[in-house]
Design an enzyme around this catalytic site. Structure first.
Site, PDB file in Angstrom:
ATOM      1  N   ASN A   9      56.384  10.383  70.381  1.00 27.04           N
ATOM      2  CA  ASN A   9      54.423  10.159  69.916  1.00 27.04           C
ATOM      3  C   ASN A   9      53.313  10.602  71.358  1.00 27.04           C
ATOM      4  O   ASN A   9      53.257   9.927  71.961  1.00 27.04           O
ATOM      5  CB  ASN A   9      54.392   8.931  69.171  1.00 27.04           C
ATOM      6  CG  ASN A   9      52.812   8.234  69.161  1.00 27.04           C
ATOM      7  OD1 ASN A   9      51.893   9.194  69.315  1.00 27.04           O
ATOM      8  ND2 ASN A   9      52.312   7.140  68.559  1.00 27.04           N
ATOM      9  N   TRP A  10      53.249  11.687  71.088  1.00 24.36           N
ATOM     10  CA  TRP A  10      52.100  12.180  71.750  1.00 24.36           C
ATOM     11  C   TRP A  10      50.437  11.499  72.358  1.00 24.36           C
ATOM     12  O   TRP A  10      49.826  11.713  73.213  1.00 24.36           O
ATOM     13  CB  TRP A  10      52.216  13.607  71.790  1.00 24.36           C
ATOM     14  CG  TRP A  10      53.416  14.176  72.186  1.00 24.36           C
ATOM     15  CD1 TRP A  10      54.944  14.084  72.577  1.00 24.36           C
ATOM     16  CD2 TRP A  10      53.514  15.635  71.770  1.00 24.36           C
ATOM     17  NE1 TRP A  10      55.506  14.934  73.136  1.00 24.36           N
ATOM     18  CE2 TRP A  10      55.157  16.350  71.942  1.00 24.36           C
ATOM     19  CE3 TRP A  10      52.687  16.728  71.799  1.00 24.36           C
ATOM     20  CZ2 TRP A  10      55.446  17.529  72.086  1.00 24.36           C
ATOM     21  CZ3 TRP A  10      53.189  18.481  72.127  1.00 24.36           C
ATOM     22  CH2 TRP A  10      54.689  18.202  71.725  1.00 24.36           C
ATOM     23  N   LYS A  11      50.045  10.748  71.369  1.00 24.77           N
ATOM     24  CA  LYS A  11      48.779  10.047  71.465  1.00 24.77           C
ATOM     25  C   LYS A  11      48.355  11.324  71.504  1.00 24.77           C
ATOM     26  O   LYS A  11      47.913  12.588  71.201  1.00 24.77           O
ATOM     27  CB  LYS A  11      49.032   9.052  72.163  1.00 24.77           C
ATOM     28  CG  LYS A  11      50.684   7.691  72.196  1.00 24.77           C
ATOM     29  CD  LYS A  11      50.157   7.281  72.508  1.00 24.77           C
ATOM     30  CE  LYS A  11      51.124   5.461  72.522  1.00 24.77           C
ATOM     31  NZ  LYS A  11      51.211   4.445  72.790  1.00 24.77           N
ATOM     32  N   HIS A  94      50.270   2.521  62.957  1.00 23.78           N
ATOM     33  CA  HIS A  94      50.161   2.864  65.090  1.00 23.78           C
ATOM     34  C   HIS A  94      49.546   1.078  65.127  1.00 23.78           C
ATOM     35  O   HIS A  94      48.791   1.667  64.762  1.00 23.78           O
ATOM     36  CB  HIS A  94      50.534   3.875  65.355  1.00 23.78           C
ATOM     37  CG  HIS A  94      50.618   3.370  66.796  1.00 23.78           C
ATOM     38  ND1 HIS A  94      49.993   2.695  67.910  1.00 23.78           N
ATOM     39  CD2 HIS A  94      51.787   4.026  67.298  1.00 23.78           C
ATOM     40  CE1 HIS A  94      51.080   3.067  68.901  1.00 23.78           C
ATOM     41  NE2 HIS A  94      51.827   3.759  68.902  1.00 23.78           N
ATOM     42  N   GLU A  96      48.152   1.105  67.586  1.00 24.24           N
ATOM     43  CA  GLU A  96      46.177   1.525  68.576  1.00 24.24           C
ATOM     44  C   GLU A  96      45.601   2.330  66.893  1.00 24.24           C
ATOM     45  O   GLU A  96      44.275   1.629  66.793  1.00 24.24           O
ATOM     46  CB  GLU A  96      46.806   2.469  69.289  1.00 24.24           C
ATOM     47  CG  GLU A  96      47.106   2.023  70.076  1.00 24.24           C
ATOM     48  CD  GLU A  96      48.117   3.158  71.226  1.00 24.24           C
ATOM     49  OE1 GLU A  96      48.040   4.781  70.646  1.00 24.24           O
ATOM     50  OE2 GLU A  96      48.989   3.359  71.912  1.00 24.24           O
ATOM     51  N   GLU A 166      57.227  -1.905  66.594  1.00 22.76           N
ATOM     52  CA  GLU A 166      56.393  -2.352  68.413  1.00 22.76           C
ATOM     53  C   GLU A 166      56.089  -3.129  68.621  1.00 22.76           C
ATOM     54  O   GLU A 166      53.929  -3.268  67.814  1.00 22.76           O
ATOM     55  CB  GLU A 166      55.665  -0.494  68.238  1.00 22.76           C
ATOM     56  CG  GLU A 166      56.210   0.532  67.527  1.00 22.76           C
ATOM     57  CD  GLU A 166      55.452   1.515  68.429  1.00 22.76           C
ATOM     58  OE1 GLU A 166      56.192   2.650  69.001  1.00 22.76           O
ATOM     59  OE2 GLU A 166      53.970   1.777  67.989  1.00 22.76           O
ATOM     60  N   GLY A 172      53.042   0.953  76.383  1.00 17.57           N
ATOM     61  CA  GLY A 172      52.311   1.647  77.244  1.00 17.57           C
ATOM     62  C   GLY A 172      51.736   0.225  78.581  1.00 17.57           C
ATOM     63  O   GLY A 172      51.073   0.655  79.372  1.00 17.57           O
ATOM     64  N   SER A 211      57.710   1.328  75.544  1.00 17.13           N
ATOM     65  CA  SER A 211      57.828   1.502  76.748  1.00 17.13           C
ATOM     66  C   SER A 211      59.403   2.054  77.307  1.00 17.13           C
ATOM     67  O   SER A 211      59.924   1.619  77.375  1.00 17.13           O
ATOM     68  CB  SER A 211      57.668   0.140  77.821  1.00 17.13           C
ATOM     69  OG  SER A 211      56.514   0.424  78.141  1.00 17.13           O
TER      70      SER A 211
HETATM   71  P1  13P Z   1      54.774   4.246  75.075  1.00 21.77           P
HETATM   72  O1  13P Z   1      55.885   3.914  75.551  1.00 21.77           O
HETATM   73  O2  13P Z   1      54.239   3.932  75.998  1.00 21.77           O
HETATM   74  O3  13P Z   1      54.795   2.519  75.872  1.00 21.77           O
HETATM   75  O4  13P Z   1      54.218   3.742  73.295  1.00 21.77           O
HETATM   76  C1  13P Z   1      55.053   3.531  72.402  1.00 21.77           C
HETATM   77  C2  13P Z   1      54.114   3.523  71.677  1.00 21.77           C
HETATM   78  O5  13P Z   1      53.504   3.148  71.185  1.00 21.77           O
HETATM   79  C3  13P Z   1      55.496   5.028  70.607  1.00 21.77           C
HETATM   80  O6  13P Z   1      54.065   5.429  69.106  1.00 21.77           O
END
Ligand code: 13P
Length: 248
Positions: A9-11, A94, A96, A166, A172, A211
């Protein structure tokens, strides 16, 4: 036997050339793998990345999808539009999205339904915050997140979906759930779904996210109910992500 799935997931990172370079490095470096690999890229770069990945087994995913089919929904991207540019997957719910943009359990359920109507596989993200975990609410939070979707689309819809657990406190933050903590919740999710349909639960891919790094992926992926990962930060580095892909 469930096939493993490793999803990046490149966000909201990078520009077009970064997306093209990263996708090219993955396509060139992946080699032979039994598991499936996919990347969820920013909407605007889906066509570019689709082109780069056209002759590679790496699948394309989006990071969200609209909760409506089409029409006057400024700023949203429909499932039909995602399918049209070659997206196989779309993340829904997600953390976020839930915490910064107000996605509710019901809107997540509607997004899930819209994706499936267009043949895009929804990846339903669930997970608790640190507060909720400390108050012993992990399972009840996950229940609510799952139930909203099951009540809307029915359990049969999970025959063609993916779940990603998650824990919000692990996203993160560099704090990963331990192998045992993650397995416990994955097992719980599978059991909950098995109460409604044992076959669907047994075949459902449940990914862990939060993570995931090259040095912890192997332990997580070795757990019996963890079928791969949804990788954020570490998916932005081609060699690290490829290592994670080969950790299954
Ligand atoms: P990280 O791997 O940066 O913790 O992010 C996880 C995530 O939100 C994947 O969708």
């Amino acid at each position: 036997m469930r096939r493993s799935l490793i999803m990046g997931n490149w966000k909201m990172n990078g520009l077009r050339q970064d997306a093209v370079n990263l996708a090219s490095a993955l396509a060139e470096g992946l080699g032979e793998v039994a598991q499936e690999v996919a990347v969820c890229v920013p909407f605007v770069y889906l066509p570019d990345v689709a082109q780069v990945l056209a002759s590679s087994p790496i699948a394309l995913g989006a990071q969200n999808v609209a909760d409506q089919a089409s029409g006057a929904y400024t700023g949203e991207v429909s499932a039909a539009q995602l399918a049209d540019v070659g997206a196989k997957y779309a993340l829904v719910g997600h953390s976020e999205r839930r915490s910064y943009y107000g996605d509710t359990n019901q809107s997540v359920a509607n997004r899930f339904a819209q994706a499936q109507k267009q043949g895009v596989i929804p990846v339903l993200c669930v997970g608790e915050t640190l507060d909720e975990r400390e108050q012993g609410k992990t399972f009840s939070v996950v229940d609510e997140q799952l139930d909203a979707v099951i009540d809307t689309v029915g359990i049969a819809a999970f025959a063609n979906a993916v779940i990603a657990y998650e824990p919000v406190w692990a996203i993160g933050t560099g704090k990963t759930a331990s192998d045992e903590q993650a397995q416990e919740v994955h097992h719980y999710i599978r059991q909950r779904l098995a109460e409604r349909d044992a076959d669907i639960a047994a075949n459902l891919q449940i990914l862990y996210g939060g993570s995931v790094k090259p040095d912890n992926a192997q332990g997580l992926f070795a757990q019996p109910d963890i079928d791969g990962g949804l990788v954020g930060g570490a998916s932005l580095d081609a060699s690290g992500f490829l290592k994670i892909c080969h950790s299954v």
